[in-house]
Scaffold this motif. Structure first.
Motif, PDB file in Angstrom:
ATOM      1  N   TYR A  30       0.822  -1.120   0.082  1.00 39.23           N
ATOM      2  CA  TYR A  30       0.057  -0.146  -0.122  1.00 39.23           C
ATOM      3  C   TYR A  30       1.001   1.212   0.171  1.00 39.23           C
ATOM      4  O   TYR A  30       1.575   1.724   1.129  1.00 39.23           O
ATOM      5  CB  TYR A  30      -0.828  -0.040   1.141  1.00 39.23           C
ATOM      6  N   GLU A  48      -2.704   3.853  -2.833  1.00 38.77           N
ATOM      7  CA  GLU A  48      -2.491   2.895  -4.004  1.00 38.77           C
ATOM      8  C   GLU A  48      -2.542   1.475  -3.650  1.00 38.77           C
ATOM      9  O   GLU A  48      -1.144   1.289  -2.872  1.00 38.77           O
ATOM     10  CB  GLU A  48      -1.779   3.489  -4.900  1.00 38.77           C
ATOM     11  N   ASP A  49      -3.296   0.558  -4.000  1.00 36.15           N
ATOM     12  CA  ASP A  49      -3.160  -0.721  -3.986  1.00 36.15           C
ATOM     13  C   ASP A  49      -2.059  -1.290  -5.010  1.00 36.15           C
ATOM     14  O   ASP A  49      -2.594  -1.414  -6.200  1.00 36.15           O
ATOM     15  CB  ASP A  49      -4.569  -1.614  -3.873  1.00 36.15           C
ATOM     16  N   THR A  54      -5.355   0.477  -7.887  1.00 36.80           N
ATOM     17  CA  THR A  54      -6.526   0.878  -7.573  1.00 36.80           C
ATOM     18  C   THR A  54      -6.409   1.754  -5.918  1.00 36.80           C
ATOM     19  O   THR A  54      -5.527   1.325  -5.382  1.00 36.80           O
ATOM     20  CB  THR A  54      -7.914   0.066  -7.349  1.00 36.80           C
ATOM     21  N   GLN A  55      -7.260   2.577  -5.758  1.00 38.40           N
ATOM     22  CA  GLN A  55      -7.127   3.225  -4.616  1.00 38.40           C
ATOM     23  C   GLN A  55      -7.973   2.553  -3.561  1.00 38.40           C
ATOM     24  O   GLN A  55      -8.828   1.774  -3.720  1.00 38.40           O
ATOM     25  CB  GLN A  55      -7.682   4.724  -4.732  1.00 38.40           C
ATOM     26  N   CYS A  56      -7.467   2.760  -2.152  1.00 45.38           N
ATOM     27  CA  CYS A  56      -8.173   2.008  -1.073  1.00 45.38           C
ATOM     28  C   CYS A  56      -7.845   3.120   0.104  1.00 45.38           C
ATOM     29  O   CYS A  56      -7.016   3.791   0.046  1.00 45.38           O
ATOM     30  CB  CYS A  56      -7.547   0.569  -0.791  1.00 45.38           C
ATOM     31  N   PRO A  89     -18.548   0.279   2.518  1.00 46.26           N
ATOM     32  CA  PRO A  89     -17.235   0.015   1.928  1.00 46.26           C
ATOM     33  C   PRO A  89     -16.649  -1.392   2.511  1.00 46.26           C
ATOM     34  O   PRO A  89     -16.686  -1.468   3.656  1.00 46.26           O
ATOM     35  CB  PRO A  89     -16.195   1.198   2.341  1.00 46.26           C
ATOM     36  N   ILE A  92     -10.858  -5.178   2.706  1.00 47.46           N
ATOM     37  CA  ILE A  92     -10.031  -6.070   1.884  1.00 47.46           C
ATOM     38  C   ILE A  92      -9.170  -6.832   2.528  1.00 47.46           C
ATOM     39  O   ILE A  92      -9.235  -8.096   2.330  1.00 47.46           O
ATOM     40  CB  ILE A  92      -9.177  -5.057   1.015  1.00 47.46           C
ATOM     41  N   SER A 104      -7.209  -2.649   5.372  1.00 45.48           N
ATOM     42  CA  SER A 104      -7.567  -2.106   4.321  1.00 45.48           C
ATOM     43  C   SER A 104      -8.958  -2.216   3.891  1.00 45.48           C
ATOM     44  O   SER A 104      -9.428  -3.111   4.058  1.00 45.48           O
ATOM     45  CB  SER A 104      -6.683  -2.315   3.083  1.00 45.48           C
ATOM     46  N   MET A 105      -9.639  -1.310   3.285  1.00 40.68           N
ATOM     47  CA  MET A 105     -10.869  -1.114   2.717  1.00 40.68           C
ATOM     48  C   MET A 105     -10.822  -0.442   1.519  1.00 40.68           C
ATOM     49  O   MET A 105     -10.109   0.087   1.054  1.00 40.68           O
ATOM     50  CB  MET A 105     -11.725  -0.179   3.841  1.00 40.68           C
ATOM     51  N   GLU A 106     -12.281  -0.832   0.787  1.00 42.07           N
ATOM     52  CA  GLU A 106     -12.596  -0.254  -0.484  1.00 42.07           C
ATOM     53  C   GLU A 106     -12.662   1.363  -0.220  1.00 42.07           C
ATOM     54  O   GLU A 106     -13.046   1.712   0.521  1.00 42.07           O
ATOM     55  CB  GLU A 106     -13.789  -0.801  -0.934  1.00 42.07           C
ATOM     56  N   PHE A 107     -12.238   1.978  -1.361  1.00 46.30           N
ATOM     57  CA  PHE A 107     -12.310   3.314  -1.386  1.00 46.30           C
ATOM     58  C   PHE A 107     -13.457   3.745  -2.094  1.00 46.30           C
ATOM     59  O   PHE A 107     -13.750   3.165  -3.218  1.00 46.30           O
ATOM     60  CB  PHE A 107     -11.159   3.918  -1.963  1.00 46.30           C
TER      61      PHE A 107
END
Length: 261
Positions: A30, A48-49, A54-56, A89, A92, A104-107
């Motif tokens: 990350y 950024e993952d 993708t962003q998270c 959200p 992850i 970590s989680m979905e953005f």
């Protein structure tokens, strides 16, 4: 003496709760793009993952909070694993890095309602307010069906993006699946969430209020609302008979919207 204790506390936090810098990489995955929030219980980064590009969102728990925060961490991730809803959200993964706990989680795109109203001067009609709260109530009904009670439905924890609404931050939530003792308090936990929904609705309704808000003024005097909306608010805020079931709220919201159409 108080100043000395405050300085010691801050020094301890700085050592134990190291805040990572922009472009640093956590757990080889990350890459930090921005610090979104530096709260009392955690630091939240936009990242950024790297494997997916993708962003998270990554949340770092504060070690300085000790056992209490460890328990909060496990409670929150247990709840997030349990929930699956487009308005929440998704989790992850959980991970440790340099002896600190993260998840970590979905953005999701969106601004919280506080920023939307104060930064942009956005105004909502009574019907629009009810339509927004209908979406929020749908999420609340879902989590209650899963035995989860949010406990912190405030304007900073509701994100809006075009027609989408998201409920975030389950750090203070209660989970009947892991806290059996709470079953006796289930009705009160639900009504606490319902009160917060009512408070949220009032906040939205005041977006078009042009009068001077008095310290001791009542919303029933300051706002000109349809009787069905007033009934809804009074029950949400426990001024009259409080709601016991989420579905009752949904029904009354539908009635209010149809009568305003």
């Amino acid at each position: 003496m108080e100043t000395v204790h405050w300085l010691i506390k801050k020094a301890r936090q700085k050592i134990m709760d190291h805040q990572y810098l922009i472009n640093e990489v956590l757990a080889d995955r990350y890459k930090i793009e921005k610090v979104l929030q530096n709260g009392s219980y955690g630091i939240i980064y936009l990242c950024e993952d790297l494997p997916t590009g993708t962003q998270c969102v990554v949340k770092q728990m504060r070690k300085s909070k000790g056992k209490e925060n460890t328990e909060n961490y496990h409670q929150e991730i247990t709840i997030l694993k349990q929930l699956s809803h487009p308005g929440i959200p998704a989790l992850i993964e959980t991970f440790s890095f340099e002896d600190k706990q993260f998840f970590s989680m979905e953005f999701v795109e969106g601004k919280n309602v506080e920023d939307t109203l104060f930064a942009t001067g956005q105004q909502y009609t009574e019907k629009e307010c009810l339509e927004i709260v209908r979406k929020l109530t749908g999420i609340v009904c879902y989590i209650h069906q899963q035995g989860v009670y949010h406990g912190d439905i405030r304007i900073p924890n509701v994100l809006l993006h075009h027609s989408h609404l998201y409920l975030i931050d389950f750090g203070l939530a209660s989970n009947l699946h892991t806290e059996k003792r709470l079953k006796k308090q289930q009705t009160l936990l639900a009504q606490d969430d319902f009160f917060d929904v009512g408070d949220f609705l009032l906040f939205l309704l005041y977006s078009t209020y042009e009068g001077k808000i008095k310290k001791r003024g009542s919303w029933t005097e300051e706002l000109s609302l349809h009787p069905q909306t007033t009934l809804l608010l009074k029950r949400l805020l426990s001024i009259t008979e409080p709601y016991r079931q989420c579905e009752e709220i949904q029904s009354d919201i539908e009635k209010a919207i149809s009568q305003l159409s």
